[in-house]
Design an enzyme around this catalytic site. Structure first.
Site, PDB file in Angstrom:
ATOM      1  CG  ASP A  13      45.347  56.363  43.477  1.00  9.87           C
ATOM      2  OD1 ASP A  13      45.930  57.905  43.375  1.00  9.87           O
ATOM      3  OD2 ASP A  13      44.157  56.284  42.306  1.00  9.87           O
ATOM      4  CG  ASP A  15      43.494  62.063  41.183  1.00  9.00           C
ATOM      5  OD1 ASP A  15      42.734  62.631  41.710  1.00  9.00           O
ATOM      6  OD2 ASP A  15      43.813  62.952  41.043  1.00  9.00           O
TER       7      ASP A  15
END
Length: 237
Positions: A13, A15
């Site tokens: 991922d 953020d």
């Protein structure tokens, strides 16, 4: 015991997992709303955190931004670029060492994000050259890839890397992202994030990004009896 043949790839991922861009992403949405005389509130942020960009677009329309889906998608992209250009980003503590080790071991990686592809490209440029071979973000959303919590984005990343999803590891920090990794059948490691991720099968929780090491990832091989993702281990009450 760790397995030098595992993982075949690591799917990150973006953020809150690689870099702390959540404040930048939030500022972009605040600026976009303010451009139309509106306010993007903390409640709006919580409702869309870690969710597909379509939910940000829907929320913007709900608070009164007078743009259709296509125009809003472009506006979100443009505002994200603006805040990114004025920011100095660095990897969250513990992440950079892992990326260096992955590059040295020849293990490819991908960034899979529900946020803007531009931010993913910027972050990839800070990593060892050639490490991030696949980037999936809002550009892919426009082309039909279903984003998190749907498993499609992670399955697409594994396919483009040419690896078996079950021989990958997902690294996440959000409930939607963890759900996507588990649904894709990929061992999923969860680092601390803005929203808590519930314990469950297919998920390993870490207390800090500093625990993210290549040795740890190699110990997660589901084919190894000692792995927390081995069927015999996950079946324990």
């Amino acid at each position: 015991m760790s397995s030098p043949a595992f993982p075949h790839a690591v799917l990150f991922d973006h953020d809150g997992t690689l870099v702390d861009t959540e404040p930048l992403w939030d500022r972009a949405k605040q600026n976009l709303a303010a451009e139309h005389g509106l306010v993007w509130t903390p409640q709006d942020t919580d409702a869309t955190l870690g969710r597909p960009v379509a939910e940000t677009i829907s929320r913007m329309q709900r608070i009164g931004v007078p743009l259709d889906d296509r125009a809003l998608f472009q506006a979100v992209f443009e505002h994200s670029i603006r805040v990114l250009e004025g920011a100095e980003l660095s990897f969250i503590e513990g992440v950079e060492a892992l990326l260096q080790d992955l590059a040295a071991a020849g293990i490819p990686a991908a960034i899979v994000t529900n946020a803007t592809s531009a931010m993913a490209r910027h972050t990839a440029s800070m990593a060892p050259a050639g490490l991030f071979r696949v980037l999936i973000g809002t550009d892919e959303y426009a082309q039909g890839v279903r984003l998190k919590p749907d498993p499609d984005a992670y399955l697409t990343a594994a396919r483009r890397l040419g690896v078996d999803p079950a021989r990958c590891v997902v690294v996440e920090d959000s409930p939607a992202g963890a759900a996507a990794g588990v649904a894709a059948g990929i061992p999923t490691v969860v680092v601390p994030g803005e929203q808590p991720v519930e314990p469950g099968a297919g998920v390993l929780h870490l207390s800090s990004h500093r625990e993210l090491t290549l040795e740890l990832l190699r110990s997660l091989d589901p084919q190894a009896p000692s792995s927390p993702f081995h069927p015999a281990q996950e079946a324990r009450p």
